[in-house]
Design a protein around this motif. Structure first.
Motif, mmCIF file in Angstrom:
data_model
loop_
_atom_site.group_PDB
_atom_site.id
_atom_site.type_symbol
_atom_site.label_atom_id
_atom_site.label_comp_id
_atom_site.label_asym_id
_atom_site.label_seq_id
_atom_site.Cartn_x
_atom_site.Cartn_y
_atom_site.Cartn_z
ATOM 1 N N ASN A 9 -12.746 22.266 -3.820
ATOM 2 C CA ASN A 9 -11.527 21.875 -4.525
ATOM 3 C C ASN A 9 -11.554 22.326 -5.974
ATOM 4 O O ASN A 9 -10.542 22.778 -6.520
ATOM 5 C CB ASN A 9 -11.353 20.354 -4.450
ATOM 6 C CG ASN A 9 -9.951 19.964 -4.089
ATOM 7 O OD1 ASN A 9 -8.998 20.601 -4.517
ATOM 8 N ND2 ASN A 9 -9.808 18.923 -3.301
ATOM 9 N N ILE A 10 -12.715 22.220 -6.616
ATOM 10 C CA ILE A 10 -12.841 22.663 -8.001
ATOM 11 C C ILE A 10 -12.624 24.173 -8.093
ATOM 12 O O ILE A 10 -11.891 24.661 -8.959
ATOM 13 C CB ILE A 10 -14.219 22.273 -8.572
ATOM 14 C CG1 ILE A 10 -14.335 20.750 -8.682
ATOM 15 C CG2 ILE A 10 -14.428 22.912 -9.946
ATOM 16 C CD1 ILE A 10 -15.736 20.256 -9.008
ATOM 17 N N LEU A 11 -13.249 24.924 -7.178
ATOM 18 C CA LEU A 11 -13.107 26.379 -7.181
ATOM 19 C C LEU A 11 -11.656 26.801 -6.975
ATOM 20 O O LEU A 11 -11.143 27.683 -7.665
ATOM 21 C CB LEU A 11 -13.993 26.991 -6.092
ATOM 22 C CG LEU A 11 -15.503 26.923 -6.332
ATOM 23 C CD1 LEU A 11 -16.261 27.383 -5.092
ATOM 24 C CD2 LEU A 11 -15.904 27.758 -7.534
ATOM 25 N N ILE A 12 -10.984 26.152 -6.025
ATOM 26 C CA ILE A 12 -9.584 26.483 -5.746
ATOM 27 C C ILE A 12 -8.719 26.181 -6.970
ATOM 28 O O ILE A 12 -7.831 26.954 -7.335
ATOM 29 C CB ILE A 12 -9.088 25.725 -4.501
ATOM 30 C CG1 ILE A 12 -9.781 26.299 -3.249
ATOM 31 C CG2 ILE A 12 -7.569 25.813 -4.363
ATOM 32 C CD1 ILE A 12 -9.649 25.437 -2.013
ATOM 33 N N GLY A 13 -9.002 25.052 -7.628
ATOM 34 C CA GLY A 13 -8.270 24.703 -8.835
ATOM 35 C C GLY A 13 -8.471 25.699 -9.955
ATOM 36 O O GLY A 13 -7.613 25.864 -10.821
ATOM 37 N N GLU A 14 -9.619 26.379 -9.941
ATOM 38 C CA GLU A 14 -9.914 27.378 -10.957
ATOM 39 C C GLU A 14 -9.419 28.771 -10.572
ATOM 40 O O GLU A 14 -9.637 29.738 -11.301
ATOM 41 C CB GLU A 14 -11.424 27.422 -11.205
ATOM 42 C CG GLU A 14 -11.957 26.163 -11.884
ATOM 43 C CD GLU A 14 -13.463 26.197 -12.078
ATOM 44 O OE1 GLU A 14 -13.948 25.472 -12.967
ATOM 45 O OE2 GLU A 14 -14.157 26.932 -11.347
ATOM 46 N N GLY A 15 -8.793 28.869 -9.375
ATOM 47 C CA GLY A 15 -8.244 30.150 -8.948
ATOM 48 C C GLY A 15 -9.131 30.950 -8.024
ATOM 49 O O GLY A 15 -8.754 32.049 -7.598
#
Length: 235
Positions: A64-70
């Motif tokens: 989720n963190i990675l996806i939020g960072e693009g």
């Protein structure tokens, strides 16, 4: 205290279960470097059969963190691994699955895949419903996620009652910093999208904007709220 280094002899399953919680706390506070560090620690448990579920929990948070960072592709790949591990371990109906399903629902919604996001919401409720009283604040993370998924899927009429219930529950006890304001914002979005009470949507979003000014950890939500209010021409 939970995120501090501990002696190896204390690193049993109960400690791992508790160790997973600060990952979510750091993420909600937007202290992403610390969230990543703890999530990676959990991911590193994959070699231990007895602790693989904590590795999967760490992967779901990190995805989720990675996806939020693009970083959509690596984030989705990590999410797929977490869900596959849950199935392999036969823990798809365990309490440990709840956080994985919640993170997966949010991640798939952010990726623009409402079908996959809704599938995770369905799994989430199937596990949570027999275990929790729906009037309890334990339901806030689940009803909020379900509402956000529906909202992002372009189903505001479905989202509105879920978000309204989340707002009511979270106001009873402010267990999550910034969540009452963020949920109020999502309620306002659903109201506008369903051509509901525009005056209430204006008031909810205005109050949320004021309250979020004192929460630097939620600056990203405040920025989104400001842009949305401007687009809706709210005063």
């Amino acid at each position: 205290k939970l995120s501090a280094p501990v002696p190896a002899r204390s690193q049993g399953a109960p400690h791992r279960r508790l160790r997973a919680h600060p990952v979510g706390v750091y993420r909600n506070l937007r202290r992403l470097a610390e969230a990543k560090e703890l999530a990676l620690e959990l991911v590193g448990l994959a070699d231990n059969q007895g602790e693989m579920v904590y590795s999967a929990i760490g992967e779901s948070f990190l995805a989720n963190i990675l996806i939020g960072e693009g970083a959509a592709a690596p984030g989705e790949a990590m999410l797929d691994r977490a869900l596959a591990a849950l199935a392999k371990l036969g823990l798809e109906k365990s309490l440990d699955s709840l956080e994985i399903y919640r993170q997966a629902a949010l991640a798939y919604a952010a990726l623009g895949n409402p079908t996959k996001a809704q599938a995770q919401v369905d799994k989430l409720f199937a596990v949570a419903t027999p275990r929790f009283e729906e009037a309890n604040t334990s339901w806030v993370p689940y009803t909020m996620v379900a509402g956000v998924v529906a909202l992002r899927a372009g189903q505001p009429a479905k989202a509105l009652p879920l978000l309204e219930r989340s707002l009511t529950l979270t106001k009873q006890r402010r267990l999550y910093p910034g969540w009452p304001e963020e949920i109020a914002f999502r309620v306002a979005q659903a109201l506008i999208a369903t051509k509901g009470d525009r005056a209430r949507a204006n008031q909810l979003s205005r109050d949320a904007l004021t309250a979020l000014a004192t929460l630097p950890s939620h600056a990203h939500v405040r920025a989104e709220l400001v842009a949305w209010r401007a687009a809706q021409k709210l005063d």
